[in-house]
Design a protein around this motif. Structure first.
Motif, PDB file in Angstrom:
ATOM      1  N   THR A  28       0.813  -1.208   0.000  1.00 51.93           N
ATOM      2  CA  THR A  28       0.000   0.000   0.000  1.00 51.93           C
ATOM      3  C   THR A  28       0.841   1.250   0.000  1.00 51.93           C
ATOM      4  O   THR A  28       0.367   2.335  -0.265  1.00 51.93           O
ATOM      5  CB  THR A  28      -0.924   0.002   1.229  1.00 51.93           C
ATOM      6  OG1 THR A  28      -0.137  -0.153   2.397  1.00 51.93           O
ATOM      7  CG2 THR A  28      -1.943  -1.096   1.140  1.00 51.93           C
ATOM      8  N   GLY A  29       2.107   1.117   0.280  1.00 48.29           N
ATOM      9  CA  GLY A  29       3.007   2.243   0.147  1.00 48.29           C
ATOM     10  C   GLY A  29       2.652   3.421   1.021  1.00 48.29           C
ATOM     11  O   GLY A  29       1.867   3.345   1.929  1.00 48.29           O
ATOM     12  N   ASN A  30       3.308   4.575   0.690  1.00 45.48           N
ATOM     13  CA  ASN A  30       3.005   5.781   1.402  1.00 45.48           C
ATOM     14  C   ASN A  30       2.971   6.938   0.440  1.00 45.48           C
ATOM     15  O   ASN A  30       3.904   7.080  -0.275  1.00 45.48           O
ATOM     16  CB  ASN A  30       4.097   6.044   2.392  1.00 45.48           C
ATOM     17  CG  ASN A  30       3.607   6.300   3.756  1.00 45.48           C
ATOM     18  OD1 ASN A  30       2.490   6.040   4.104  1.00 45.48           O
ATOM     19  ND2 ASN A  30       4.518   6.836   4.517  1.00 45.48           N
ATOM     20  N   CYS A 444      10.971   7.370   3.921  1.00 51.79           N
ATOM     21  CA  CYS A 444      11.655   6.074   3.895  1.00 51.79           C
ATOM     22  C   CYS A 444      12.790   6.043   2.864  1.00 51.79           C
ATOM     23  O   CYS A 444      13.662   5.173   2.931  1.00 51.79           O
ATOM     24  CB  CYS A 444      10.663   4.943   3.635  1.00 51.79           C
ATOM     25  SG  CYS A 444       9.659   5.125   2.164  1.00 51.79           S
ATOM     26  N   ARG A 445      12.806   6.996   1.943  1.00 53.88           N
ATOM     27  CA  ARG A 445      13.868   7.022   0.933  1.00 53.88           C
ATOM     28  C   ARG A 445      15.073   7.864   1.364  1.00 53.88           C
ATOM     29  O   ARG A 445      16.114   7.838   0.706  1.00 53.88           O
ATOM     30  CB  ARG A 445      13.339   7.579  -0.393  1.00 53.88           C
ATOM     31  CG  ARG A 445      12.260   6.734  -1.026  1.00 53.88           C
ATOM     32  CD  ARG A 445      11.979   7.130  -2.451  1.00 53.88           C
ATOM     33  NE  ARG A 445      11.743   8.539  -2.654  1.00 53.88           N
ATOM     34  CZ  ARG A 445      10.971   9.035  -3.618  1.00 53.88           C
ATOM     35  NH1 ARG A 445      10.350   8.200  -4.445  1.00 53.88           N
ATOM     36  NH2 ARG A 445      10.818  10.322  -3.774  1.00 53.88           N
ATOM     37  N   VAL A 446      14.933   8.591   2.439  1.00 57.41           N
ATOM     38  CA  VAL A 446      15.989   9.530   2.828  1.00 57.41           C
ATOM     39  C   VAL A 446      17.320   8.820   3.059  1.00 57.41           C
ATOM     40  O   VAL A 446      18.379   9.288   2.633  1.00 57.41           O
ATOM     41  CB  VAL A 446      15.579  10.319   4.087  1.00 57.41           C
ATOM     42  CG1 VAL A 446      16.754  11.126   4.634  1.00 57.41           C
ATOM     43  CG2 VAL A 446      14.402  11.246   3.762  1.00 57.41           C
ATOM     44  N   SER A 447      17.299   7.677   3.731  1.00 60.29           N
ATOM     45  CA  SER A 447      18.552   7.015   4.099  1.00 60.29           C
ATOM     46  C   SER A 447      19.346   6.536   2.893  1.00 60.29           C
ATOM     47  O   SER A 447      20.574   6.407   2.957  1.00 60.29           O
ATOM     48  CB  SER A 447      18.281   5.832   5.035  1.00 60.29           C
ATOM     49  OG  SER A 447      17.471   4.856   4.394  1.00 60.29           O
ATOM     50  N   THR A 448      18.661   6.274   1.784  1.00 68.08           N
ATOM     51  CA  THR A 448      19.382   5.813   0.587  1.00 68.08           C
ATOM     52  C   THR A 448      19.419   6.848  -0.532  1.00 68.08           C
ATOM     53  O   THR A 448      20.273   6.759  -1.413  1.00 68.08           O
ATOM     54  CB  THR A 448      18.765   4.500   0.043  1.00 68.08           C
ATOM     55  OG1 THR A 448      17.339   4.638  -0.047  1.00 68.08           O
ATOM     56  CG2 THR A 448      19.118   3.326   0.941  1.00 68.08           C
ATOM     57  N   PHE A 449      18.516   7.823  -0.512  1.00 65.64           N
ATOM     58  CA  PHE A 449      18.568   8.920  -1.487  1.00 65.64           C
ATOM     59  C   PHE A 449      19.517  10.007  -0.983  1.00 65.64           C
ATOM     60  O   PHE A 449      20.594  10.208  -1.527  1.00 65.64           O
ATOM     61  CB  PHE A 449      17.173   9.497  -1.711  1.00 65.64           C
ATOM     62  CG  PHE A 449      16.383   8.817  -2.806  1.00 65.64           C
ATOM     63  CD1 PHE A 449      16.438   7.449  -2.969  1.00 65.64           C
ATOM     64  CD2 PHE A 449      15.582   9.549  -3.657  1.00 65.64           C
ATOM     65  CE1 PHE A 449      15.712   6.807  -3.959  1.00 65.64           C
ATOM     66  CE2 PHE A 449      14.843   8.913  -4.658  1.00 65.64           C
ATOM     67  CZ  PHE A 449      14.906   7.547  -4.809  1.00 65.64           C
ATOM     68  N   TYR A 473       9.395   2.718   6.415  1.00 71.99           N
ATOM     69  CA  TYR A 473       8.304   2.352   5.488  1.00 71.99           C
ATOM     70  C   TYR A 473       7.249   1.495   6.194  1.00 71.99           C
ATOM     71  O   TYR A 473       6.039   1.737   6.043  1.00 71.99           O
ATOM     72  CB  TYR A 473       8.881   1.592   4.300  1.00 71.99           C
ATOM     73  CG  TYR A 473       7.830   1.058   3.347  1.00 71.99           C
ATOM     74  CD1 TYR A 473       7.278   1.873   2.364  1.00 71.99           C
ATOM     75  CD2 TYR A 473       7.373  -0.252   3.442  1.00 71.99           C
ATOM     76  CE1 TYR A 473       6.309   1.392   1.494  1.00 71.99           C
ATOM     77  CE2 TYR A 473       6.405  -0.746   2.587  1.00 71.99           C
ATOM     78  CZ  TYR A 473       5.888   0.084   1.615  1.00 71.99           C
ATOM     79  OH  TYR A 473       4.919  -0.398   0.761  1.00 71.99           O
ATOM     80  N   HIS A 474       7.695   0.504   6.933  1.00 72.29           N
ATOM     81  CA  HIS A 474       6.758  -0.440   7.548  1.00 72.29           C
ATOM     82  C   HIS A 474       6.121   0.077   8.845  1.00 72.29           C
ATOM     83  O   HIS A 474       5.193  -0.541   9.356  1.00 72.29           O
ATOM     84  CB  HIS A 474       7.463  -1.779   7.815  1.00 72.29           C
ATOM     85  CG  HIS A 474       7.771  -2.560   6.576  1.00 72.29           C
ATOM     86  ND1 HIS A 474       6.772  -3.054   5.749  1.00 72.29           N
ATOM     87  CD2 HIS A 474       8.958  -2.905   6.000  1.00 72.29           C
ATOM     88  CE1 HIS A 474       7.327  -3.701   4.728  1.00 72.29           C
ATOM     89  NE2 HIS A 474       8.645  -3.617   4.848  1.00 72.29           N
ATOM     90  N   ASN A 475       6.595   1.208   9.347  1.00 74.30           N
ATOM     91  CA  ASN A 475       6.048   1.731  10.602  1.00 74.30           C
ATOM     92  C   ASN A 475       5.385   3.083  10.453  1.00 74.30           C
ATOM     93  O   ASN A 475       4.985   3.686  11.470  1.00 74.30           O
ATOM     94  CB  ASN A 475       7.177   1.829  11.651  1.00 74.30           C
ATOM     95  CG  ASN A 475       7.634   0.476  12.129  1.00 74.30           C
ATOM     96  OD1 ASN A 475       6.933  -0.201  12.886  1.00 74.30           O
ATOM     97  ND2 ASN A 475       8.808   0.047  11.689  1.00 74.30           N
ATOM     98  N   GLN A 476       5.247   3.567   9.233  1.00 73.05           N
ATOM     99  CA  GLN A 476       4.639   4.889   9.079  1.00 73.05           C
ATOM    100  C   GLN A 476       3.125   4.784   8.969  1.00 73.05           C
ATOM    101  O   GLN A 476       2.577   3.736   8.724  1.00 73.05           O
ATOM    102  CB  GLN A 476       5.209   5.600   7.860  1.00 73.05           C
ATOM    103  CG  GLN A 476       5.043   4.862   6.548  1.00 73.05           C
ATOM    104  CD  GLN A 476       5.862   5.514   5.448  1.00 73.05           C
ATOM    105  OE1 GLN A 476       6.457   6.560   5.623  1.00 73.05           O
ATOM    106  NE2 GLN A 476       5.911   4.882   4.296  1.00 73.05           N
TER     107      GLN A 476
END
Length: 476
Positions: A28-30, A444-449, A473-476
């Motif tokens: 379901t994403g965010n 959730c993309r901050v750590s890798t972007f 991602y899984h806890n938002q």
């Protein structure tokens, strides 16, 4: 040269598979006149209910009592290929209807996405929005601030009736369709042939592998050029996507890992480490961690870098760089443009080079704010129908894809040489998979972007960066 209809048919089939894969992933994403507008009521009464299995009858949006001003936000700005097409189409609609558009369009980057999200949170959203239909739109769909296509069709049965509903992506939130697409996108690798020739490197083909790519990058580096034009500290997006894709396959790419240690999570870690390897080999510009995307793009167009991984929208930027006046197509240097090409991103493992990222990732939303305004409802519907008509969509789709039921023939002679090369490249694509970062979006993309510089320099382990993003991602 193949006709546009043939290419559209090929891409349509690919996108059905792509969107089906996305829908099955389980993620379901965010990331007018009055309240019962007279014109709208007449439309309801005059348009009989459609028989099952038949196209709905035409219903023209009712005109408002006077000129209407719509606030419209799109991504048709900056280097986007369709920026001028959008301006022309808006001008035509204003002349035809007497209404006016307040254009708040901007280049589609993370700042723009954040601005759109904030506008909805503060009640400052536009009347019509051309925006991403993946996870980036989840928040305002969850808040009920945009109107589903089916609800609009209850009053305007002809709304988006020229589109193949199977190709209109459904929301990740509730499975409903909200955004009417105008054009699809693809991501591939642009090539500066002048640099390749100087380095003695042939244009990459359909069977191109990462091993061949690294060998070519070594030759290009030895010849004094930057092999890859990319600003890893600013826009690592495309390398992030394809590096992960290269450790997966089209069948698994849209699945989000549970954690960095599971099977899919390890493909993400491997992807980050693949980018780290390319950085350590010196294949990115020396200033890749501090440069902006505009700066590295200029390196590519000015003959200082060989490869540019980007999307179909970048065709316009390359064409503009080949014009003495970026705003005047008549100043195009055709010979200079012919030195650029577009080909496949090098493949690895189960992903063939001809397996591309793309799809109908954006579309026109009508906001609840406009829909509930008796002065704006009909105008908003009419505007979207105008922008997504059979006449205009091919102009916007160009060398991309569309969801039209009946894509008209388009003579390739009306396109520039780079657009024709893009059509030829797309004709050889074996699959088109959705954009995974549209599902895995936001914080959730901050750590890798944002954290890519730390990953490639070894200050942060790839596995830790991936784990951090997945936890958010899984806890938002």
């Amino acid at each position: 040269m193949m006709k546009k209809r043939m290419m559209a048919a090929m891409l349509a089939g690919a996108m059905v598979l792509s969107m089906t894969a996305c829908g099955n992933s389980g993620n379901t994403g965010n990331t007018g006149s009055s309240d019962n507008a007279a014109g709208s009521t007449a439309t309801k009464e005059e348009a009989p209910a459609a028989d099952a299995g038949q196209d709905a009858p035409a219903a023209e949006p009712a005109a408002s009592a006077g000129p209407v001003e719509l606030v419209v936000t799109t991504t048709f700005a900056g280097e986007d290929t369709n920026a001028q097409n959008y301006k022309d189409a808006v001008k035509d609609w204003e002349a035809k209807t007497g209404n006016s558009i307040v254009d708040t369009s901007a280049t589609a980057d993370e700042t723009f996405k954040a601005r759109v999200a904030t506008d909805f949170e503060t009640g400052s959203e536009p009347d019509v929005l051309f925006f991403f239909n993946g996870a980036d739109s989840n928040s305002f769909i969850e808040a009920g601030k945009v109107v589903p296509i089916d609800e609009i069709r209850a009053e305007y049965p002809d709304y988006a009736s020229n589109m193949n509903d199977d190709l209109i992506p459904a929301s990740l939130v509730d499975g409903k369709r909200y955004a009417v697409p105008a054009n699809g996108i693809w991501e591939a690798m642009f090539v500066n042939m002048e640099v390749l020739e100087a380095a003695g490197v042939a244009k990459p083909g359909a069977d191109y592998t990462m091993d061949q790519f690294k060998a070519d990058c070594e030759k290009i580096k030895a010849a004094g050029y930057a092999p890859i034009a990319a600003a890893l500290g600013n826009i690592p997006h495309y390398w992030w996507e394809f590096a992960i894709f290269n450790n997966q396959s089209p069948a698994t790419h849209l699945e989000i890992p549970e954690n960095a240690g599971d099977e899919i999570g390890q493909t993400w870690v491997a992807g980050m480490n693949d980018i780290k390897e390319l950085y350590e080999l010196g294949y990115f510009p020396e200033n890749t961690l501090s440069a902006t995307d505009d700066e590295t793009f200029a390196m590519f167009t000015e003959g200082k870098a060989a490869f540019l991984l980007d999307g179909s929208w970048k065709v316009g930027g390359i064409v503009g760089a080949c014009q003495s006046d970026p705003n005047d197509p008549a100043t195009l240097d055709v010979e200079k443009l012919d030195k650029f090409d577009v080909t496949y991103v090098p493949g690895k493992g189960d992903r063939k080079a001809t397996d591309l990222i793309g799809g109908l990732t954006s579309g026109y939303f009508i906001t609840r704010k406009a829909w509930d305004d008796p002065e704006k409802r009909a105008a908003a519907v009419d505007f979207v129908q105008h922008m997504t008509s059979d006449e205009l969509v091919p102009k916007f789709a160009q060398h991309g894809a569309s969801a039209l039921k009946n894509a008209p023939d388009v003579d390739p002679a009306q396109f520039n040489i780079l657009q024709v090369k893009a059509m030829d490249m797309m004709a050889g694509a074996t699959s088109l998979t959705g954009v995974m970062q549209d599902i895995f979006s936001g914080d959730c993309r901050v750590s890798t972007f944002d954290g890519m510089p730390e990953i490639v320099t070894g200050r942060v382990a790839a596995e830790d960066a991936v784990a951090e993003g997945l936890e958010i991602y899984h806890n938002q």
